[in-house]
Design a protein around this motif. Sequence first.
Motif, PDB file in Angstrom:
ATOM      1  N   GLU A 107       0.811  -1.224   0.000  1.00 53.90           N
ATOM      2  CA  GLU A 107       0.000   0.000   0.000  1.00 53.90           C
ATOM      3  C   GLU A 107       0.847   1.278   0.000  1.00 53.90           C
ATOM      4  O   GLU A 107       0.526   2.252  -0.674  1.00 53.90           O
ATOM      5  N   ASN A 108       1.962   1.236   0.738  1.00 49.83           N
ATOM      6  CA  ASN A 108       2.760   2.459   0.885  1.00 49.83           C
ATOM      7  C   ASN A 108       4.058   2.436   0.080  1.00 49.83           C
ATOM      8  O   ASN A 108       5.045   3.036   0.480  1.00 49.83           O
ATOM      9  N   TRP A 109       4.030   1.750  -1.086  1.00 52.92           N
ATOM     10  CA  TRP A 109       5.265   1.629  -1.869  1.00 52.92           C
ATOM     11  C   TRP A 109       5.834   2.991  -2.233  1.00 52.92           C
ATOM     12  O   TRP A 109       7.050   3.182  -2.302  1.00 52.92           O
ATOM     13  N   TRP A 110       4.965   3.961  -2.412  1.00 53.75           N
ATOM     14  CA  TRP A 110       5.418   5.283  -2.840  1.00 53.75           C
ATOM     15  C   TRP A 110       6.247   5.984  -1.764  1.00 53.75           C
ATOM     16  O   TRP A 110       7.069   6.853  -2.074  1.00 53.75           O
ATOM     17  N   LYS A 111       6.068   5.579  -0.500  1.00 53.55           N
ATOM     18  CA  LYS A 111       6.878   6.191   0.574  1.00 53.55           C
ATOM     19  C   LYS A 111       8.339   5.768   0.430  1.00 53.55           C
ATOM     20  O   LYS A 111       9.246   6.526   0.778  1.00 53.55           O
ATOM     21  N   ASP A 112       8.579   4.554  -0.068  1.00 56.14           N
ATOM     22  CA  ASP A 112       9.955   4.106  -0.320  1.00 56.14           C
ATOM     23  C   ASP A 112      10.580   4.915  -1.452  1.00 56.14           C
ATOM     24  O   ASP A 112      11.781   5.151  -1.466  1.00 56.14           O
ATOM     25  N   GLY A 120      14.104   9.539  -3.794  1.00 51.88           N
ATOM     26  CA  GLY A 120      13.967  10.747  -4.617  1.00 51.88           C
ATOM     27  C   GLY A 120      12.875  10.607  -5.664  1.00 51.88           C
ATOM     28  O   GLY A 120      12.591   9.512  -6.135  1.00 51.88           O
ATOM     29  N   GLN A 121      12.301  11.747  -6.033  1.00 50.10           N
ATOM     30  CA  GLN A 121      11.172  11.742  -6.977  1.00 50.10           C
ATOM     31  C   GLN A 121      11.640  11.579  -8.425  1.00 50.10           C
ATOM     32  O   GLN A 121      12.833  11.634  -8.710  1.00 50.10           O
ATOM     33  N   PHE A 122      10.653  11.414  -9.309  1.00 52.23           N
ATOM     34  CA  PHE A 122      10.956  11.127 -10.718  1.00 52.23           C
ATOM     35  C   PHE A 122      10.675  12.326 -11.623  1.00 52.23           C
ATOM     36  O   PHE A 122       9.748  13.081 -11.398  1.00 52.23           O
ATOM     37  N   ASP A 123      11.498  12.428 -12.672  1.00 53.86           N
ATOM     38  CA  ASP A 123      11.227  13.429 -13.718  1.00 53.86           C
ATOM     39  C   ASP A 123      10.069  12.975 -14.594  1.00 53.86           C
ATOM     40  O   ASP A 123       9.280  13.797 -15.068  1.00 53.86           O
ATOM     41  N   THR A 124      10.026  11.648 -14.847  1.00 57.18           N
ATOM     42  CA  THR A 124       9.027  11.118 -15.779  1.00 57.18           C
ATOM     43  C   THR A 124       8.498   9.787 -15.257  1.00 57.18           C
ATOM     44  O   THR A 124       9.277   8.967 -14.763  1.00 57.18           O
ATOM     45  N   ILE A 125       7.195   9.598 -15.383  1.00 59.59           N
ATOM     46  CA  ILE A 125       6.573   8.313 -15.053  1.00 59.59           C
ATOM     47  C   ILE A 125       5.826   7.834 -16.303  1.00 59.59           C
ATOM     48  O   ILE A 125       5.080   8.606 -16.914  1.00 59.59           O
ATOM     49  N   ILE A 126       6.059   6.572 -16.660  1.00 65.74           N
ATOM     50  CA  ILE A 126       5.401   5.984 -17.838  1.00 65.74           C
ATOM     51  C   ILE A 126       4.480   4.890 -17.316  1.00 65.74           C
ATOM     52  O   ILE A 126       4.939   3.916 -16.718  1.00 65.74           O
ATOM     53  N   ASP A 127       3.171   5.026 -17.575  1.00 70.08           N
ATOM     54  CA  ASP A 127       2.216   4.114 -16.935  1.00 70.08           C
ATOM     55  C   ASP A 127       1.132   3.614 -17.882  1.00 70.08           C
ATOM     56  O   ASP A 127       0.651   4.358 -18.737  1.00 70.08           O
ATOM     57  N   SER A 128       0.733   2.370 -17.647  1.00 70.34           N
ATOM     58  CA  SER A 128      -0.486   1.852 -18.300  1.00 70.34           C
ATOM     59  C   SER A 128      -1.313   1.054 -17.312  1.00 70.34           C
ATOM     60  O   SER A 128      -2.292   0.434 -17.698  1.00 70.34           O
ATOM     61  N   THR A 129      -0.905   1.031 -16.042  1.00 65.14           N
ATOM     62  CA  THR A 129      -1.645   0.199 -15.090  1.00 65.14           C
ATOM     63  C   THR A 129      -2.985   0.845 -14.728  1.00 65.14           C
ATOM     64  O   THR A 129      -3.950   0.139 -14.461  1.00 65.14           O
ATOM     65  N   ASN A 131      -6.331   3.982  -9.627  1.00 65.40           N
ATOM     66  CA  ASN A 131      -6.077   5.200  -8.839  1.00 65.40           C
ATOM     67  C   ASN A 131      -4.603   5.576  -8.781  1.00 65.40           C
ATOM     68  O   ASN A 131      -4.232   6.516  -8.072  1.00 65.40           O
ATOM     69  N   SER A 132      -3.763   4.851  -9.519  1.00 64.91           N
ATOM     70  CA  SER A 132      -2.317   5.086  -9.378  1.00 64.91           C
ATOM     71  C   SER A 132      -1.906   6.496  -9.777  1.00 64.91           C
ATOM     72  O   SER A 132      -0.895   7.005  -9.281  1.00 64.91           O
ATOM     73  N   VAL A 133      -2.679   7.165 -10.619  1.00 63.14           N
ATOM     74  CA  VAL A 133      -2.282   8.518 -11.028  1.00 63.14           C
ATOM     75  C   VAL A 133      -2.154   9.442  -9.808  1.00 63.14           C
ATOM     76  O   VAL A 133      -1.300  10.338  -9.773  1.00 63.14           O
ATOM     77  N   ASN A 134      -2.974   9.215  -8.777  1.00 61.38           N
ATOM     78  CA  ASN A 134      -2.890  10.061  -7.576  1.00 61.38           C
ATOM     79  C   ASN A 134      -1.627   9.772  -6.767  1.00 61.38           C
ATOM     80  O   ASN A 134      -1.084  10.675  -6.123  1.00 61.38           O
ATOM     81  N   ILE A 135      -1.169   8.521  -6.821  1.00 58.97           N
ATOM     82  CA  ILE A 135       0.126   8.196  -6.203  1.00 58.97           C
ATOM     83  C   ILE A 135       1.238   8.879  -6.999  1.00 58.97           C
ATOM     84  O   ILE A 135       2.174   9.458  -6.436  1.00 58.97           O
ATOM     85  N   PRO A 160      -9.406   6.083 -12.689  1.00 56.10           N
ATOM     86  CA  PRO A 160      -9.306   6.522 -11.286  1.00 56.10           C
ATOM     87  C   PRO A 160     -10.677   6.942 -10.763  1.00 56.10           C
ATOM     88  O   PRO A 160     -11.516   7.415 -11.521  1.00 56.10           O
ATOM     89  N   GLU A 161     -10.873   6.762  -9.440  1.00 59.98           N
ATOM     90  CA  GLU A 161     -12.153   7.188  -8.845  1.00 59.98           C
ATOM     91  C   GLU A 161     -12.207   8.704  -8.688  1.00 59.98           C
ATOM     92  O   GLU A 161     -13.255   9.311  -8.661  1.00 59.98           O
ATOM     93  N   LYS A 162     -11.017   9.303  -8.552  1.00 55.99           N
ATOM     94  CA  LYS A 162     -10.944  10.764  -8.406  1.00 55.99           C
ATOM     95  C   LYS A 162      -9.579  11.208  -8.907  1.00 55.99           C
ATOM     96  O   LYS A 162      -8.694  10.373  -9.103  1.00 55.99           O
ATOM     97  N   LEU A 163      -9.416  12.506  -9.107  1.00 58.80           N
ATOM     98  CA  LEU A 163      -8.102  13.033  -9.479  1.00 58.80           C
ATOM     99  C   LEU A 163      -7.731  14.089  -8.454  1.00 58.80           C
ATOM    100  O   LEU A 163      -8.523  14.992  -8.171  1.00 58.80           O
ATOM    101  N   ASP A 164      -6.532  13.943  -7.865  1.00 48.89           N
ATOM    102  CA  ASP A 164      -6.073  14.883  -6.842  1.00 48.89           C
ATOM    103  C   ASP A 164      -5.626  16.169  -7.547  1.00 48.89           C
ATOM    104  O   ASP A 164      -4.451  16.394  -7.787  1.00 48.89           O
ATOM    105  N   THR A 165      -6.602  16.999  -7.872  1.00 43.29           N
ATOM    106  CA  THR A 165      -6.286  18.197  -8.665  1.00 43.29           C
ATOM    107  C   THR A 165      -5.432  19.185  -7.880  1.00 43.29           C
ATOM    108  O   THR A 165      -4.671  19.950  -8.463  1.00 43.29           O
ATOM    109  N   PHE A 166      -5.534  19.137  -6.521  1.00 43.81           N
ATOM    110  CA  PHE A 166      -4.684  20.036  -5.742  1.00 43.81           C
ATOM    111  C   PHE A 166      -3.214  19.742  -6.019  1.00 43.81           C
ATOM    112  O   PHE A 166      -2.430  20.628  -6.350  1.00 43.81           O
ATOM    113  N   ARG A 167      -2.854  18.434  -5.909  1.00 43.87           N
ATOM    114  CA  ARG A 167      -1.450  18.085  -6.170  1.00 43.87           C
ATOM    115  C   ARG A 167      -1.076  18.361  -7.621  1.00 43.87           C
ATOM    116  O   ARG A 167       0.062  18.712  -7.917  1.00 43.87           O
ATOM    117  N   LEU A 168      -2.044  18.177  -8.504  1.00 42.82           N
ATOM    118  CA  LEU A 168      -1.746  18.402  -9.924  1.00 42.82           C
ATOM    119  C   LEU A 168      -1.354  19.856 -10.163  1.00 42.82           C
ATOM    120  O   LEU A 168      -0.310  20.146 -10.757  1.00 42.82           O
TER     121      LEU A 168
END
Length: 328
Positions: A209-214, A219-228, A231-235, A256-264
């Motif tokens: 559940e908390n993989w993103w904390k690792d 360090g954060q990423f410049d680019t994320i490539i996704d097709s899964t 709700n992963s877009v909010n992570i 996704p059930e929602k989009l975290d527009t604040f973070r966006l």
Amino acid sequence: MKAITITDNKPEPIRLIETSIPDIQEGECLVRMEVAGLNRRDQWMREGLYPGIKFGTILGADGCGIVEKGSAEWIGKKVIINPNMNWGDNPDVQSGKYTILGMPTNGTLAEYVRVSTDRLVAKPAHLTDEEASVIPLAALTAYRAVVTKGKINASKRVLITGIGGGVSQFALQFALALGAKVYVTSRDEDKRQRAIKMGAKDGFISTNENWWKDVLKVGQFDTIIDSTGGNSVNIFLKIIKPAGRIVLYGSTAGYPEKLDTFRLFWTQAHIIGSTMGNDLEFINMVQFVSDHGIRPTIDHVYPMNDYLQALDRFKAPDHFGKIALRID
Ligand SMILES: NC(=O)c1ccc[n+]([C@@H]2O[C@H](COP(=O)([O-])OP(=O)(O)OC[C@H]3O[C@@H](n4cnc5c(N)ncnc54)[C@H](OP(=O)(O)O)[C@@H]3O)[C@@H](O)[C@H]2O)c1
């Protein structure tokens, strides 16, 4: 000839049939298929989850074969086929007439396929027939996502998700060839290890559940490539660098059930859609594969008669890379 088609039969709509070898018109060639590559879209069609299914169509966007009839300059040559049909003039987006070989036009899961001569590309010399057969759709999708949309280069830290996938395997190899520092996610530890052996810096188990904390520890990423999808877009919005790029080319787990527009808006991140690629990108992708000696990751090649087993493989938890059918 033998061909694999979609019908309205239930519960199994996919059938191996006997049908006639197609006639060709001016500007077309007849290719005798040796190996055909499968894509997730073939399985989506089987599940009735692909738009615009036309029953009776021979499936298959990918393959490697020998030109038997048509343009004299191609006859006898071993080729792969650009599955784009009518991309149009705008390199940024496909035209309203755009379709992909194998729906609604008859595709490559057959002993013969009829294609426009301008769709033919010589098989990259360093690849086996099986490797070449799985290149077109998945590698084109990965190329546009990584190169055109992701703008990945040697200075970038990149995350590629669902690394067991046919497309994500190409994305990993392309990003590594560009010199990027690449990390991956997978639901499976063995796949994480395999990706690290291929050159990924590290991997995260996406079912924790908390993989993103690792991720935040390294360090954060410049680019994320996704097709899964799901709700992963909010992570991703938590682990993307400010103004970074999140490239989405699929949504296997749904919307996704929602989009975290604040973070966006606060991260000033770019969420970018990507689909297949234009005809110039197809040529550039094949050249890139040759220049970098890239060899597709093949999960399994089945005899044509085992087509259902081959399609079932998309749902197998240990599926890693591309699946193909030997046309015999
Ligand atoms: N837009 C386009 O032009 C385009 C082109 C090609 C593909 N696609 C789409 O992109 C997606 C991937 O295509 P593909 O051919 O690479 O498919 P694939 O070979 O089936 O791979 C998908 C990968 O995603 C992960 N995954 C599968 N189900 C998941 C779930 N429920 N939740 C999270 N992760 C999951 C798995 O990786 P792990 O087991 O490692 O977690 C799997 O190996 C599909 O949805 C496909 O339709 C779109």
